[in-house]
Write a protein that holds these residues in place. Sequence first.
Motif: not given
Length: 263
Positions: A94-118
């Motif tokens: 829950r955060s605005a794109i302009i304020e969100t650290s790229i590390e948050v995007d990375k963590k969401l992809m690692e857990i929600d996508y890459l972890g599930t896919v792996a």
Amino acid sequence: MTFKNKVVWITGASSGIGKSLAMELSKQECKLILSSRNKDQLLEVQKKCKNSENIKILVFDLAHYANMESVFEDALKLFGRVDVLINNGGISQRSAIIETSIEVDKKLMEIDYLGTVALSKAILPHFVDNQNGHYVVVSSIMGKFSSPYRSAYCGAKHALHGFFDALRMEHDKDQIKVTMICPGFVNTNVARNALTADGSKQGEQDSMTENGLQVDVFVKRMLKAIRKEKYEVYIGKKEVLGVYLKRFFPKLLHRLVLKSRVN
């Protein structure tokens, strides 16, 4: 499809939807593997389940997606096989794109996508060898259309649909099933645990989540969809109409979402 005599593996089983799934499935004649990062919480869930002797605990972190082959090997030792993998583990944001650290995007992809896919790729040869297997993926209606302040979450959930739609087609010949479950608002702690712009937890509930479906109601509908081997199902209240508006009236959906001021 029936759960009788099946081995069902649930990720994200320590709370919310995963916990409710474990409790409901434990009443049926199947064996369960419950996974999350928190062993103590998993043990508490196990205690609340029926037939706890048919339930095993396997602790691991989806963020460590490079380790999923060894995680699957550990799972296989518990009951000798897995018939259904319910990919339920994940986090929200829950955060605005302009304020969100790229590390948050990375963590969401690692857990929600890459972890599930792996994890799903690690178990795939087992399913192919058995010419049987069922992937259940807890996505979101945010995997079908987007909403403000959930950009990283929406991106990860959209990616899951792309991957698992391809997997379903590639392995139709192997009798492997894929069911995409798309919840609307469900009254769990997902909003409290959602990451904010700097990666910290939001720590509070939002009104849309609090007024969502009760988790036990959601789980009953989810299990019905799995039994019917549905390809994709949307479970919620009026918010699920957004899926159809996105398809046929995308500009109308845009206006309605902005008007609702969901955040």
